[in-house]
Design a protein around this motif. Structure first.
Motif, PDB file in Angstrom:
ATOM      1  N   TRP A  56      -5.944   1.111   4.058  1.00 61.27           N
ATOM      2  CA  TRP A  56      -5.640   2.505   3.781  1.00 61.27           C
ATOM      3  C   TRP A  56      -6.473   3.033   2.620  1.00 61.27           C
ATOM      4  O   TRP A  56      -6.842   4.194   2.601  1.00 61.27           O
ATOM      5  N   TRP A  57      -6.798   2.200   1.664  1.00 65.02           N
ATOM      6  CA  TRP A  57      -7.607   2.649   0.537  1.00 65.02           C
ATOM      7  C   TRP A  57      -9.013   3.005   1.010  1.00 65.02           C
ATOM      8  O   TRP A  57      -9.583   4.008   0.570  1.00 65.02           O
ATOM      9  N   VAL A  58      -9.582   2.230   1.888  1.00 64.26           N
ATOM     10  CA  VAL A  58     -10.917   2.519   2.413  1.00 64.26           C
ATOM     11  C   VAL A  58     -10.879   3.799   3.242  1.00 64.26           C
ATOM     12  O   VAL A  58     -11.741   4.668   3.100  1.00 64.26           O
TER      13      VAL A  58
ATOM     14  N   GLY B 267      -8.752   6.235   2.994  1.00 66.80           N
ATOM     15  CA  GLY B 267      -8.511   7.342   2.076  1.00 66.80           C
ATOM     16  C   GLY B 267      -9.775   7.768   1.362  1.00 66.80           C
ATOM     17  O   GLY B 267     -10.050   8.969   1.216  1.00 66.80           O
ATOM     18  N   ALA B 268     -10.577   6.799   0.928  1.00 64.33           N
ATOM     19  CA  ALA B 268     -11.844   7.116   0.260  1.00 64.33           C
ATOM     20  C   ALA B 268     -12.798   7.815   1.224  1.00 64.33           C
ATOM     21  O   ALA B 268     -13.445   8.804   0.860  1.00 64.33           O
TER      22      ALA B 268
ATOM     23  N   SER C   5      -6.176  -3.172   1.815  1.00 63.31           N
ATOM     24  CA  SER C   5      -7.448  -2.467   1.661  1.00 63.31           C
ATOM     25  C   SER C   5      -7.677  -1.392   2.711  1.00 63.31           C
ATOM     26  O   SER C   5      -8.412  -0.440   2.460  1.00 63.31           O
TER      27      SER C   5
ATOM     28  N   ARG D 103       0.242   5.055   7.963  1.00 71.10           N
ATOM     29  CA  ARG D 103      -0.328   4.118   7.000  1.00 71.10           C
ATOM     30  C   ARG D 103       0.160   2.696   7.245  1.00 71.10           C
ATOM     31  O   ARG D 103      -0.614   1.741   7.154  1.00 71.10           O
TER      32      ARG D 103
ATOM     33  N   SER E   5       0.829  -1.211   0.000  1.00 70.11           N
ATOM     34  CA  SER E   5       0.000   0.000   0.000  1.00 70.11           C
ATOM     35  C   SER E   5       0.860   1.256   0.000  1.00 70.11           C
ATOM     36  O   SER E   5       0.472   2.275  -0.572  1.00 70.11           O
TER      37      SER E   5
ATOM     38  N   TYR F 257       2.143   1.654  -3.747  1.00 69.03           N
ATOM     39  CA  TYR F 257       1.130   2.102  -4.707  1.00 69.03           C
ATOM     40  C   TYR F 257       0.895   3.603  -4.654  1.00 69.03           C
ATOM     41  O   TYR F 257       0.717   4.251  -5.660  1.00 69.03           O
ATOM     42  N   MET F 258       0.832   4.130  -3.449  1.00 71.55           N
ATOM     43  CA  MET F 258       0.602   5.560  -3.277  1.00 71.55           C
ATOM     44  C   MET F 258       1.630   6.054  -2.260  1.00 71.55           C
ATOM     45  O   MET F 258       1.477   5.850  -1.055  1.00 71.55           O
TER      46      MET F 258
END
Length: 107
Positions: free
Chosen positions: A87-89, A91-92, A85, A40, A25, A28-29
């Motif tokens: 950090w992506w959740v 972040g959204a 998932s 993170r 993660s 990716y970002m």
């Protein structure tokens, strides 16, 4: 259903999967600083350790792989997926909150 008891091997699989997911993660970002990177990474690691077992079982059922994977594989995969998932959740949710939430100085 796989037996995911308190086995040392399963805990090691959770730790390895959660660490791998957290590192991926970050790749990716890229984070903007050390503090964000640490936050993170720890968020991903925690979510991978906590939700790794259930996430692995859910993935196993959704991909119709029940009985084809060992409990270690299920745990490793679930921990990596939960960690990645997390950090992506978050972040959204942060973007949604910043878009629709009250602006500083308003309200």
């Amino acid at each position: 259903m796989a037996d995911l008891g308190h086995d040392g091997g399963l805990m090691a699989a959770k730790l390895i999967g959660a660490t791998a997911g957290a590192w991926v993660s970050l790749v990716y970002m890229l984070p903007q600083g050390r503090r964000e990177a640490a936050s993170r990474f720890l968020t991903g690691l925690s979510c991978g350790l906590i939700f790794g077992g259930p996430a692995g079982l859910w993935l196993e059922a959704r991909l119709d792989l029940v009985g084809q994977l060992s409990p270690l594989e299920v745990t490793l995969t679930g921990s990596a997926a939960a960690s990645l998932s997390a950090w992506w959740v978050l972040g959204a949710l942060g973007r949604i909150a910043s878009r629709y939430g009250a602006k500083p100085g308003e309200g």
